[in-house]
Scaffold this active site. Structure first.
Site, PDB file in Angstrom:
ATOM      1  N   GLU A 302       0.804  -1.225   0.000  1.00 57.53           N
ATOM      2  CA  GLU A 302       0.000   0.000   0.000  1.00 57.53           C
ATOM      3  C   GLU A 302       0.837   1.276   0.000  1.00 57.53           C
ATOM      4  OE1 GLU A 302      -3.957  -1.598   2.295  1.00 57.53           O
ATOM      5  OE2 GLU A 302      -2.335  -0.942   3.577  1.00 57.53           O
TER       6      GLU A 302
HETATM    7  C1  ACM Z   1      -1.856  -5.359   4.472  1.00 53.13           C
HETATM    8  O1  ACM Z   1      -2.883  -5.816   4.961  1.00 53.13           O
HETATM    9  N1  ACM Z   1      -1.815  -4.105   4.053  1.00 53.13           N
HETATM   10  C2  ACM Z   1      -0.657  -6.163   4.333  1.00 53.13           C
END
Ligand code: ACM
Ligand code: ZN
Length: 510
Positions: A302
């Site tokens: 992310e």
């Molecule tokens: C995650 O759940 N962003 C690894």
């Protein structure tokens, strides 16, 4: 079927005899390789204590004769026989003996005055059986972390993946960069409930990071339970806490703050700035000193690229490295961090985003990929010959709701116990190009991300019984699993969890 053996995870093979063996007390006396005392006596006593069994050897304890060959410490297999003479456990090494004692403890704990005559032969299908605990979104006491290590041991999980840095807090000290904890562990205002570990609140303690002594103590505690701790240091996203402490490492120079919201934030590490590798070098060296683990998790999930698109330093780096887009900068950075981890003698692990945008920077062969956005990342990684840890969020995230109700804690979706139980990391859902690639699937990790979970009691409520289901799906081959049988056993197992003071969800399981 004799239901007295209600162990979770269920052993691979159980054969019942005709007899039952009366016991007057739920306590044990242990003899190891013919001696009543040796250096591993305490470890095996700990296994019994975790199952709630008294090891004080008073009264008429159950005699447990343990034979350890000691030729393969990491071998997790064991056999267990119950006869009129008592319980005999045989193992090649300490880990198997420990699990034999955990099974014996669960059997004695579930017994009602008598033990069944049984012969058990057991070993796990996966070597990587993990639990991820996020101590950044909510900060938990060491008491709670130890309680979770006991829960891991009780369920024969052998990995605690400790998520130590994120937007909402940096949780370990790096001496060269003291502001990481002095500034980066503290949120600026109270728009969130304060992250106090309610039930085990340490009262006056307002520190929101773990000291070296606390971490070493936890590592030791884990080792005594045959658990390896894998530390995670996020790179290059989820870095608001680091940037709040050292704004010069962001593209805009800040100011930044330790996040008091949940989400994905645009301010990430400036990959045009060479100095970010100095702070990571210091952090990774510190991690290496604190954690004996052969692995370091380097995050990678992310990470937005929008700041890089307009940052002169990042654009310069892109040009110099011959990259086609700033998105490729992340793969360049991953390669660099992975080589720093390797130079420290450790193996890097990354979230499945590390597989992306790597036309100019191939993912180093030693990186283990943790598949979280489904199983596709794991399939792709295996096709590229990378080792894989499976944590598909819709099946293995314990912060999802247990059922679809506004009254339930949890977020992002619903994962019933059955939905979790019916996933196997290397099971039939995994359509690999080449069946041999199954050997690359090390196992999996269930995960508790802790947004909105400042109280450990609520964390426990979300964990159990899905944590128990995860342990079984990581221990047994897919064809040996049986959800209907699990549902019967979990009713007995709940009594043990209750006795051990774990809170759990008691609603629908499917
Ligand atoms: C995650 O759940 N962003 C690894
Ligand atoms: Zn930049």
């Amino acid at each position: 079927m004799n239901r007295t053996i209600t162990i979770i995870p269920r052993p691979l093979s159980i054969e019942y005899g005709d007899k039952t063996i009366g016991i007057s007390k739920k306590s044990v006396s242990i003899c190891i390789n013919g001696e009543t005392r040796n250096d591993i006596h305490n470890t095996l006593k700990t296994a019994f204590k975790i199952t709630g069994i008294d090891t004080s050897e008073k009264g008429l304890p159950v005699f447990v004769d343990i034979r350890i060959k000691d030729n393969d410490e990491n071998n997790e297999a064991y056999s267990l026989n119950i006869t009129e003479e008592g319980i005999r456990i045989k193992a090649e090494g300490i880990n198997g003996a420990f699990y034999g004692c955990i099974s014996a403890g669960q059997i004695i704990s579930g017994a009602d005055g008598e033990l069944p005559q049984v012969s058990i032969s057991d070993k796990p299908v996966h070597s990587w059986r993990g639990f991820l605990l996020d101590t950044c979104r909510s900060f938990y006491s060491t008491t709670f972390i130890k309680k979770m290590l006991d829960a891991c041991a009780l369920h024969k999980l052998n990995i605690l993946h400790w998520h130590l840095t994120d937007d909402q807090g940096w949780r370990f000290e790096v001496p060269e960069y003291p502001l990481l904890t002095e500034v980066g562990s503290k949120r600026q205002d109270n728009t969130l409930p304060e992250a106090i570990d309610g039930f085990y609140d340490e009262g006056k303690e307002s520190r929101r990071w773990y000291t070296d002594e606390e971490i070493k103590d936890i590592v030791r505690y884990a080792k005594e339970r045959c658990i390896n701790i894998i530390p995670e240091v996020e790179f290059p996203g989820h870095s608001s806490a680091l940037l709040a402490a050292y704004p010069e490492f962001g593209c805009t120079g800040g100011p930044y703050h330790v996040e008091n919201r949940w989400g994905i934030f645009p301010d990430v590490l400036c990959l045009g700035n060479d100095k970010i590798f100095d702070i990571y070098q210091a952090a990774l060296e510190k991690i290496t000193k604190l954690f004996p683990s052969d692995y370091i998790h380097i995050g990678g999930d992310e990470c937005p690229h929008e700041r890089w698109d307009v940052c002169p330093k990042c654009l310069e780096r892109m040009k110099k490295e011959g990259l086609d887009s700033t998105a490729e900068l992340q793969a360049w950075g991953t390669t660099k961090i992975a080589s720093m981890v390797a130079a420290l003698g450790k193996t890097p692990i990354g979230w499945d985003e590390v597989l992306e945008n790597n036309k100019h920077n191939a993912l180093p062969a030693n990186v283990i990929v943790q598949s979280w956005r489904g199983i596709e990342g794991g399939i792709k990684a295996a096709s590229m010959n990378h080792k894989v840890i499976m944590s598909p969020c819709e099946r293995f995230y314990l912060n999802f709701k247990n059922k679809d109700s506004f009254e339930e804690p949890g977020r992002l979706g619903v994962t019933t116990t059955k939905k979790l139980y019916t996933f196997s990391p290397a099971g039939k859902e995994l359509k690999l190009e080449n069946p041999d690639q199954k050997n690359l699937i090390l196992g999996g990790e269930c995960a508790l991300w802790t947004e909105k979970l400042p109280h450990s009691r609520n964390a426990e409520y979300l964990l159990f019984p899905r944590f128990c289901a995860a342990s079984e799906t990581l221990w047994l081959p897919e064809e040996e699993k049986d959800f209907e049988d699990f549902k019967v056993r979990i009713e007995y197992h709940k009594k043990l969890l209750h006795q051990l003071d774990y809170r759990f969800y008691e609603g629908e399981l499917e």
